[in-house]
Design a protein around this motif. Structure first.
Motif, PDB file in Angstrom:
ATOM      1  N   ASN A 260       5.791  -6.072   4.230  1.00 28.52           N
ATOM      2  CA  ASN A 260       5.200  -4.835   4.749  1.00 28.52           C
ATOM      3  C   ASN A 260       3.921  -4.484   4.005  1.00 28.52           C
ATOM      4  O   ASN A 260       2.921  -4.072   4.611  1.00 28.52           O
ATOM      5  CB  ASN A 260       6.215  -3.703   4.625  1.00 28.52           C
ATOM      6  N   GLU A 261       3.934  -4.644   2.669  1.00 28.81           N
ATOM      7  CA  GLU A 261       2.736  -4.365   1.880  1.00 28.81           C
ATOM      8  C   GLU A 261       1.619  -5.332   2.227  1.00 28.81           C
ATOM      9  O   GLU A 261       0.452  -4.945   2.313  1.00 28.81           O
ATOM     10  CB  GLU A 261       3.064  -4.441   0.382  1.00 28.81           C
ATOM     11  N   GLU A 263       1.218  -6.880   5.103  1.00 28.41           N
ATOM     12  CA  GLU A 263       0.696  -6.495   6.409  1.00 28.41           C
ATOM     13  C   GLU A 263      -0.128  -5.224   6.313  1.00 28.41           C
ATOM     14  O   GLU A 263      -1.170  -5.090   6.968  1.00 28.41           O
ATOM     15  CB  GLU A 263       1.854  -6.290   7.391  1.00 28.41           C
ATOM     16  N   LYS A 264       0.330  -4.301   5.462  1.00 26.26           N
ATOM     17  CA  LYS A 264      -0.410  -3.055   5.285  1.00 26.26           C
ATOM     18  C   LYS A 264      -1.769  -3.322   4.650  1.00 26.26           C
ATOM     19  O   LYS A 264      -2.788  -2.752   5.075  1.00 26.26           O
ATOM     20  CB  LYS A 264       0.408  -2.092   4.416  1.00 26.26           C
ATOM     21  N   ASP A 265      -1.787  -4.193   3.628  1.00 25.09           N
ATOM     22  CA  ASP A 265      -3.060  -4.533   2.993  1.00 25.09           C
ATOM     23  C   ASP A 265      -3.986  -5.254   3.967  1.00 25.09           C
ATOM     24  O   ASP A 265      -5.198  -5.001   3.990  1.00 25.09           O
ATOM     25  CB  ASP A 265      -2.813  -5.414   1.762  1.00 25.09           C
ATOM     26  N   LEU A 267      -3.940  -4.964   7.224  1.00 22.82           N
ATOM     27  CA  LEU A 267      -4.414  -3.975   8.192  1.00 22.82           C
ATOM     28  C   LEU A 267      -5.473  -3.073   7.572  1.00 22.82           C
ATOM     29  O   LEU A 267      -6.496  -2.780   8.212  1.00 22.82           O
ATOM     30  CB  LEU A 267      -3.228  -3.145   8.687  1.00 22.82           C
ATOM     31  N   ALA A 268      -5.236  -2.647   6.314  1.00 23.06           N
ATOM     32  CA  ALA A 268      -6.221  -1.794   5.646  1.00 23.06           C
ATOM     33  C   ALA A 268      -7.534  -2.540   5.444  1.00 23.06           C
ATOM     34  O   ALA A 268      -8.619  -1.977   5.630  1.00 23.06           O
ATOM     35  CB  ALA A 268      -5.670  -1.302   4.299  1.00 23.06           C
TER      36      ALA A 268
END
Length: 612
Positions: A260-261, A263-265, A267-268
């Motif tokens: 998740n992190e 993917e979050k990174d 995406l960010a």
């Protein structure tokens, strides 16, 4: 507070349940044992006393009543029935009293010496009355002194005739004292058992609750964000299986959070580095996310934008946004006026709904694309096509009209035909120059133009430029001044292309400078890495509104005059592209009515420079 928490814990509940179970079991066992023992003692007591009364009645008192006389000791040694001392001693041991009552209810004798005053008096007890009626009866009661006592009244007689009665009173306190002692022993044992049970319950429940407390503590740490937690498994029971499951869950959770992190990174990072602006709003239309590019396009701050209505941020009605979101045509173009810039941005906005599984539309995403440059390029393309068409159509129309005139008979007039052919030749050369300039620009735009650098003496290059325009300068009585500062004498450049730039600049200076004017050409080093060449005239200058577009293709300040002078409007554009191809820059300064100054720079490497 800790005590309250303890009684609210599972350990306390287990201990309490365990102690209550033991207490209930002990109570049931104690009550059953006590009742059984009480019944046993009571039955034994009653049976023994009943046998004693029967023995006295049958063996002693009945013969007395039958003889109806008091006998004393005879000479042969026989005992008389008037001697009650042995009987008294027998029942004194048992803490009992026996009374002999005749048929009239009169007490004949009592075994208790202190009760001798009742002898000769009638016994009013109900049991005595019933016994004189031939009914044997017994009763247990509590005396006025609080002691439990047993009364047995047994009739004495011959057949149906009642001669008297035996009235027996015995205290049962010794028996009940024994039962009380036994009860106290049971109670003490129960208390000791409960204490041991509580201690053992705490110890045993701790083996269950301690792992649960550890798991709870680790789960709290996980809730606080520490995911590097593992439960120490001490057995293979259900608690151990729970520990294994917790550890497995933590490993899966760390993997899921890691993904998740990531993917979050990603995406960010994607949102941050996108060339397009992105704004996300929730189901109420409030902005929840916007990336850096969106802030640059809209010139807003994240702190003041988060939570605002997306319609207010974009300057659009909310109803219009909803229409774009729900329709197939989800794209619109906005003109955004920047507060610090006179120019406005043209932004293409694409709206997309956010769908949440099972809940439908839960938000909106707006993608912003700055298409200002694209619009400018499109406008320039349209103007370029229009200009090319116009520039080609004018000479072609002229050539056509003169050829038609020649065809209509002008060819027979030698003088007129010669003039018409001269004009046709001039317009043809003009089209050739235009096409040549366009081809040159095309090569420069597509990076196909070859820059063949060679060592060039700066002074010679500038002097030759002045020589090429000497005839025009003399005709217009325009003075040209060339000045070269110390620092650089030779430079590596494409001589033909730089000559083309200089020719264009000097040609423009001559065209727009009045007679007897002055043109200054200056060459000087800048920061030892650049050569700066400027061409300055004292001509009519350029209005301020035209300065920004002066390097655009086909752009003319005075279109009629420029065309009459033979210009194509591509000279400065070609000059800019040539200077860019050399790694330099070009700029123009002008004030209307006071002349124009064009400055361009060329890079110079250390080994290419030579001090004068």
């Amino acid at each position: 507070m800790k005590a309250v928490r303890f009684f609210q814990s599972i350990q306390a509940k287990l201990v309490i349940i365990y102690v209550l179970l033991i207490l209930i079991a002990m109570q049931l066992i104690g009550v059953y044992f006590y009742r059984t023992l009480e019944n046993y003692f009571k039955t034994d007591f009653l049976d023994s006393r009943d046998k004693q009364v029967t023995l006295l009645s049958d063996l002693i008192f009945e013969p007395y009543f039958l003889g109806n006389q008091q006998e004393s000791k005879t000479e042969d040694g026989k005992r008389t029935y008037t001697d009650w001392s042995d009987v008294n001693n027998l029942f004194a041991i048992s803490n009992a009293e026996i009374q002999i009552i005749d048929a009239n209810g009169i007490v004949i004798s009592t075994s208790v010496p202190s009760h001798q005053e009742i002898v000769g008096h009638k016994n009013p007890q109900t049991e005595v009355s019933r016994a004189l009626q031939g009914i044997k009866n017994q009763r247990i009661f509590k005396d006025t002194d609080g002691y439990r006592k047993l009364i047995i009244a047994k009739p004495v007689g011959n057949g149906v005739r009642v001669l008297g009665a035996v009235y027996f009173i015995a205290s049962m306190e010794e028996m009940y004292n024994t039962l009380g002692s036994i009860f106290r022993i049971l109670l003490t044992g129960t208390i000791i058992a409960l204490g041991l049970t509580a201690v053992l319950g705490v110890m045993l429940s701790n083996t269950i609750t301690r792992p649960i407390k550890e798991i709870t503590k680790l789960a709290t740490a996980v809730a606080d964000g520490d995911f590097d937690q593992q439960v120490m498994v001490r057995g293979k029971d259900e608690i151990g299986q729970l520990g294994h499951t917790f550890n497995f869950m933590m490993n899966r959770l760390k993997e899921a959070l890691s993904l998740n992190e990531e993917e979050k990174d990603k995406l960010a990072s994607i949102l941050t580095n996108m060339n397009d602006g992105v704004i996300a709003a929730d189901e109420f239309g409030r902005v929840i996310v916007l990336n850096r590019r969106a802030k640059q396009i809209l010139q807003v701050e994240e702190e003041t934008t988060i939570g605002k209505e997306i319609a207010a941020v974009l300057g659009m009605p909310g109803e219009a946004i909803q229409e774009y979101v729900s329709s197939v045509n989800n794209m619109t173009v906005l003109e955004i006026h920047l507060p610090d810039d006179e120019e406005q941005l043209v932004v293409r906005v694409t709206f997309t709904p956010i769908h949440r599984r099972g809940e439908g539309v839960s938000g909106t995403i707006a993608v912003l694309q700055d298409v200002t440059e694209q619009e400018k390029l499109e406008q320039a393309r349209r103007e370029f096509v229009a200009n090319v068409s116009h520039e080609l159509r004018t000479p072609l129309t002229t050539i056509k009209s003169y050829l038609e005139a020649l065809d209509d008979g002008a060819m027979d007039d030698h003088q007129l035909a010669t003039r018409f052919l001269g004009v046709t030749r001039s317009e043809t050369e003009r089209m050739i120059r235009l096409v040549t300039d366009l081809l040159h620009l095309s090569r420069l735009d597509s990076k196909q133009a070859i820059i063949a650098k060679e060592s060039t003496v700066v002074s010679e290059m500038l002097e030759e430029v002045a020589d090429r325009f000497s005839f025009q300068l003399q005709q217009r009585r325009i003075r040209i001044v060339i000045r070269i500062e110390q620092g650089i004498s030779r430079i590596m450049l494409d001589r033909d292309k730089i000559d083309q730039v200089l020719d264009n600049l000097v040609s423009n200076a001559i065209k727009y400078t009045a007679d007897e004017g002055t043109i200054h050409i200056l060459a000087r080093p800048v920061d030892k890495d650049l050569l700066q060449i400027s061409v300055q005239d004292t001509g009519i200058g350029i209005p301020k509104k035209d300065l920004e577009r002066i390097f655009e293709r086909f752009y003319r300040v005075d279109k009629a005059r420029s065309r009459n002078m033979g210009g194509t409007g591509l000279g400065l554009s070609i000059a800019r592209e040539i200077i860019k191809a050399h790694g330099g820059a070009i700029s123009l300064e002008s004030e209307f009515g006071q002349g124009t100054k064009v400055v361009f720079t060329l890079p110079v490497q250390a080994e290419e420079s030579e001090a004068i």
